[in-house]
Scaffold this motif. Sequence first.
Motif, PDB file in Angstrom:
ATOM      1  N   ALA A   1      25.731  51.849  -3.243  1.00 18.66           N
ATOM      2  CA  ALA A   1      25.369  53.162  -3.795  1.00 18.66           C
ATOM      3  C   ALA A   1      23.932  53.163  -4.306  1.00 18.66           C
ATOM      4  O   ALA A   1      23.176  54.107  -4.063  1.00 18.66           O
ATOM      5  CB  ALA A   1      26.332  53.555  -4.906  1.00 18.66           C
ATOM      6  N   ASP A   2      23.539  52.099  -5.012  1.00 18.89           N
ATOM      7  CA  ASP A   2      22.160  52.009  -5.497  1.00 18.89           C
ATOM      8  C   ASP A   2      21.162  51.894  -4.349  1.00 18.89           C
ATOM      9  O   ASP A   2      20.028  52.349  -4.446  1.00 18.89           O
ATOM     10  CB  ASP A   2      22.000  50.812  -6.433  1.00 18.89           C
ATOM     11  CG  ASP A   2      22.609  51.043  -7.806  1.00 18.89           C
ATOM     12  OD1 ASP A   2      22.904  52.205  -8.158  1.00 18.89           O
ATOM     13  OD2 ASP A   2      22.787  50.054  -8.544  1.00 18.89           O
ATOM     14  N   SER A   3      21.600  51.299  -3.264  1.00 16.06           N
ATOM     15  CA  SER A   3      20.727  51.096  -2.112  1.00 16.06           C
ATOM     16  C   SER A   3      20.351  52.401  -1.419  1.00 16.06           C
ATOM     17  O   SER A   3      19.278  52.499  -0.803  1.00 16.06           O
ATOM     18  CB  SER A   3      21.418  50.154  -1.123  1.00 16.06           C
ATOM     19  OG  SER A   3      20.615  49.910  -0.009  1.00 16.06           O
ATOM     20  N   ILE A   4      21.179  53.416  -1.529  1.00 17.41           N
ATOM     21  CA  ILE A   4      20.876  54.699  -0.880  1.00 17.41           C
ATOM     22  C   ILE A   4      19.549  55.235  -1.413  1.00 17.41           C
ATOM     23  O   ILE A   4      18.608  55.478  -0.654  1.00 17.41           O
ATOM     24  CB  ILE A   4      22.008  55.725  -1.112  1.00 17.41           C
ATOM     25  CG1 ILE A   4      23.326  55.233  -0.525  1.00 17.41           C
ATOM     26  CG2 ILE A   4      21.619  57.087  -0.529  1.00 17.41           C
ATOM     27  CD1 ILE A   4      24.541  56.027  -0.990  1.00 17.41           C
ATOM     28  N   GLY A   5      19.472  55.406  -2.716  1.00 18.18           N
ATOM     29  CA  GLY A   5      18.247  55.939  -3.323  1.00 18.18           C
ATOM     30  C   GLY A   5      17.067  54.997  -3.198  1.00 18.18           C
ATOM     31  O   GLY A   5      15.928  55.433  -2.994  1.00 18.18           O
ATOM     32  N   ALA A   6      17.340  53.695  -3.303  1.00 19.35           N
ATOM     33  CA  ALA A   6      16.257  52.715  -3.194  1.00 19.35           C
ATOM     34  C   ALA A   6      15.586  52.794  -1.824  1.00 19.35           C
ATOM     35  O   ALA A   6      14.354  52.728  -1.716  1.00 19.35           O
ATOM     36  CB  ALA A   6      16.795  51.312  -3.449  1.00 19.35           C
TER      37      ALA A   6
ATOM     38  N   THR B   1      29.037  52.769   1.225  1.00 16.73           N
ATOM     39  CA  THR B   1      29.602  53.239  -0.040  1.00 16.73           C
ATOM     40  C   THR B   1      30.916  53.961   0.201  1.00 16.73           C
ATOM     41  O   THR B   1      31.895  53.761  -0.526  1.00 16.73           O
ATOM     42  CB  THR B   1      28.595  54.160  -0.759  1.00 16.73           C
ATOM     43  OG1 THR B   1      27.381  53.435  -0.983  1.00 16.73           O
ATOM     44  CG2 THR B   1      29.153  54.652  -2.087  1.00 16.73           C
ATOM     45  N   GLN B   2      30.952  54.797   1.238  1.00 14.97           N
ATOM     46  CA  GLN B   2      32.201  55.488   1.570  1.00 14.97           C
ATOM     47  C   GLN B   2      33.288  54.478   1.924  1.00 14.97           C
ATOM     48  O   GLN B   2      34.447  54.655   1.544  1.00 14.97           O
ATOM     49  CB  GLN B   2      31.970  56.463   2.726  1.00 14.97           C
ATOM     50  CG  GLN B   2      31.128  57.647   2.332  1.00 14.97           C
ATOM     51  CD  GLN B   2      30.746  58.517   3.505  1.00 14.97           C
ATOM     52  OE1 GLN B   2      30.720  58.074   4.653  1.00 14.97           O
ATOM     53  NE2 GLN B   2      30.418  59.766   3.235  1.00 14.97           N
ATOM     54  N   HIS B   3      32.927  53.426   2.637  1.00 18.39           N
ATOM     55  CA  HIS B   3      33.890  52.362   2.962  1.00 18.39           C
ATOM     56  C   HIS B   3      34.466  51.753   1.689  1.00 18.39           C
ATOM     57  O   HIS B   3      35.685  51.604   1.564  1.00 18.39           O
ATOM     58  CB  HIS B   3      33.225  51.266   3.799  1.00 18.39           C
ATOM     59  CG  HIS B   3      34.008  49.991   3.811  1.00 18.39           C
ATOM     60  ND1 HIS B   3      35.131  49.817   4.593  1.00 18.39           N
ATOM     61  CD2 HIS B   3      33.855  48.831   3.102  1.00 18.39           C
ATOM     62  CE1 HIS B   3      35.627  48.601   4.382  1.00 18.39           C
ATOM     63  NE2 HIS B   3      34.871  47.994   3.492  1.00 18.39           N
ATOM     64  N   TRP B   4      33.610  51.385   0.738  1.00 19.68           N
ATOM     65  CA  TRP B   4      34.089  50.747  -0.490  1.00 19.68           C
ATOM     66  C   TRP B   4      34.903  51.710  -1.352  1.00 19.68           C
ATOM     67  O   TRP B   4      35.844  51.291  -2.034  1.00 19.68           O
ATOM     68  CB  TRP B   4      32.925  50.135  -1.275  1.00 19.68           C
ATOM     69  CG  TRP B   4      32.406  48.917  -0.595  1.00 19.68           C
ATOM     70  CD1 TRP B   4      31.183  48.749  -0.020  1.00 19.68           C
ATOM     71  CD2 TRP B   4      33.119  47.688  -0.376  1.00 19.68           C
ATOM     72  NE1 TRP B   4      31.092  47.498   0.540  1.00 19.68           N
ATOM     73  CE2 TRP B   4      32.261  46.825   0.333  1.00 19.68           C
ATOM     74  CE3 TRP B   4      34.397  47.235  -0.703  1.00 19.68           C
ATOM     75  CZ2 TRP B   4      32.627  45.539   0.712  1.00 19.68           C
ATOM     76  CZ3 TRP B   4      34.763  45.955  -0.327  1.00 19.68           C
ATOM     77  CH2 TRP B   4      33.895  45.126   0.364  1.00 19.68           C
ATOM     78  N   LEU B   5      34.575  52.994  -1.319  1.00 22.68           N
ATOM     79  CA  LEU B   5      35.394  53.977  -2.032  1.00 22.68           C
ATOM     80  C   LEU B   5      36.792  54.041  -1.428  1.00 22.68           C
ATOM     81  O   LEU B   5      37.797  54.124  -2.150  1.00 22.68           O
ATOM     82  CB  LEU B   5      34.742  55.362  -1.991  1.00 22.68           C
ATOM     83  CG  LEU B   5      33.496  55.549  -2.842  1.00 22.68           C
ATOM     84  CD1 LEU B   5      32.820  56.872  -2.525  1.00 22.68           C
ATOM     85  CD2 LEU B   5      33.836  55.446  -4.325  1.00 22.68           C
ATOM     86  N   ARG B   6      36.861  53.976  -0.102  1.00 17.36           N
ATOM     87  CA  ARG B   6      38.170  53.969   0.563  1.00 17.36           C
ATOM     88  C   ARG B   6      38.954  52.712   0.193  1.00 17.36           C
ATOM     89  O   ARG B   6      40.158  52.773  -0.038  1.00 17.36           O
ATOM     90  CB  ARG B   6      37.995  54.073   2.080  1.00 17.36           C
ATOM     91  CG  ARG B   6      37.474  55.428   2.548  1.00 17.36           C
ATOM     92  CD  ARG B   6      37.162  55.445   4.047  1.00 17.36           C
ATOM     93  NE  ARG B   6      38.294  55.013   4.851  1.00 17.36           N
ATOM     94  CZ  ARG B   6      39.300  55.798   5.231  1.00 17.36           C
ATOM     95  NH1 ARG B   6      39.310  57.054   4.877  1.00 17.36           N
ATOM     96  NH2 ARG B   6      40.280  55.319   5.972  1.00 17.36           N
ATOM     97  N   ARG B   7      38.278  51.563   0.139  1.00 11.27           N
ATOM     98  CA  ARG B   7      38.956  50.313  -0.226  1.00 11.27           C
ATOM     99  C   ARG B   7      39.466  50.402  -1.666  1.00 11.27           C
ATOM    100  O   ARG B   7      40.576  49.982  -1.975  1.00 11.27           O
ATOM    101  CB  ARG B   7      38.029  49.098  -0.093  1.00 11.27           C
ATOM    102  CG  ARG B   7      37.444  48.833   1.272  1.00 11.27           C
ATOM    103  CD  ARG B   7      38.413  48.719   2.454  1.00 11.27           C
ATOM    104  NE  ARG B   7      39.692  48.113   2.155  1.00 11.27           N
ATOM    105  CZ  ARG B   7      40.866  48.573   2.613  1.00 11.27           C
ATOM    106  NH1 ARG B   7      40.920  49.630   3.384  1.00 11.27           N
ATOM    107  NH2 ARG B   7      41.992  47.976   2.305  1.00 11.27           N
ATOM    108  N   ALA B   8      38.640  50.936  -2.560  1.00 14.56           N
ATOM    109  CA  ALA B   8      39.042  51.063  -3.961  1.00 14.56           C
ATOM    110  C   ALA B   8      40.243  51.995  -4.087  1.00 14.56           C
ATOM    111  O   ALA B   8      41.173  51.727  -4.861  1.00 14.56           O
ATOM    112  CB  ALA B   8      37.878  51.587  -4.799  1.00 14.56           C
ATOM    113  N   HIS B   9      40.251  53.071  -3.325  1.00 16.03           N
ATOM    114  CA  HIS B   9      41.376  53.998  -3.359  1.00 16.03           C
ATOM    115  C   HIS B   9      42.635  53.321  -2.825  1.00 16.03           C
ATOM    116  O   HIS B   9      43.707  53.424  -3.427  1.00 16.03           O
ATOM    117  CB  HIS B   9      41.042  55.255  -2.549  1.00 16.03           C
ATOM    118  CG  HIS B   9      42.122  56.280  -2.594  1.00 16.03           C
ATOM    119  ND1 HIS B   9      43.084  56.383  -1.617  1.00 16.03           N
ATOM    120  CD2 HIS B   9      42.406  57.236  -3.508  1.00 16.03           C
ATOM    121  CE1 HIS B   9      43.908  57.361  -1.925  1.00 16.03           C
ATOM    122  NE2 HIS B   9      43.517  57.900  -3.063  1.00 16.03           N
ATOM    123  N   THR B  10      42.514  52.611  -1.709  1.00 15.24           N
ATOM    124  CA  THR B  10      43.663  51.918  -1.113  1.00 15.24           C
ATOM    125  C   THR B  10      44.241  50.878  -2.065  1.00 15.24           C
ATOM    126  O   THR B  10      45.447  50.670  -2.115  1.00 15.24           O
ATOM    127  CB  THR B  10      43.243  51.243   0.211  1.00 15.24           C
ATOM    128  OG1 THR B  10      42.784  52.263   1.097  1.00 15.24           O
ATOM    129  CG2 THR B  10      44.396  50.497   0.849  1.00 15.24           C
TER     130      THR B  10
END
Length: 128
Positions: free
Chosen positions: A45-50, A78-87
Amino acid sequence: MATKRFQELQVYQLSEKLADNIWKIVEGWNFFAKDPICKQIVRSADSIGANIAEGLGRGSFQDNRRFIKIARGSLNETQHWLRRAHTRNLLTTVGLTQNISQTLISPCPLFLWGSLFLNSCVSPVPNR
């Protein structure tokens, strides 16, 4: 060549909101959950803006375009990790909707992310 400061770009501002919202969410996770997923999701997520900032700072259209593509890849990660966190029941659907989707969808529909990325690119300088 007229360029905007990266802080003025709407896509950069949205990436900051996304990263900050993710940070607020993962702060409450226990250590076991934080270690593998938390580090990855915060970094991506931080890498997007960086990458948006770095690309604009490079000063050439080609470099900026390359870094914008990297930022888009970080958004996908980031979307991948959000999906993993949700799962893994670290993130509820309600939490995901309230904290993350509002950042991405309310101010700017997802289909606009691509055009925002393209519009944030520095225009090539015409040959003289």
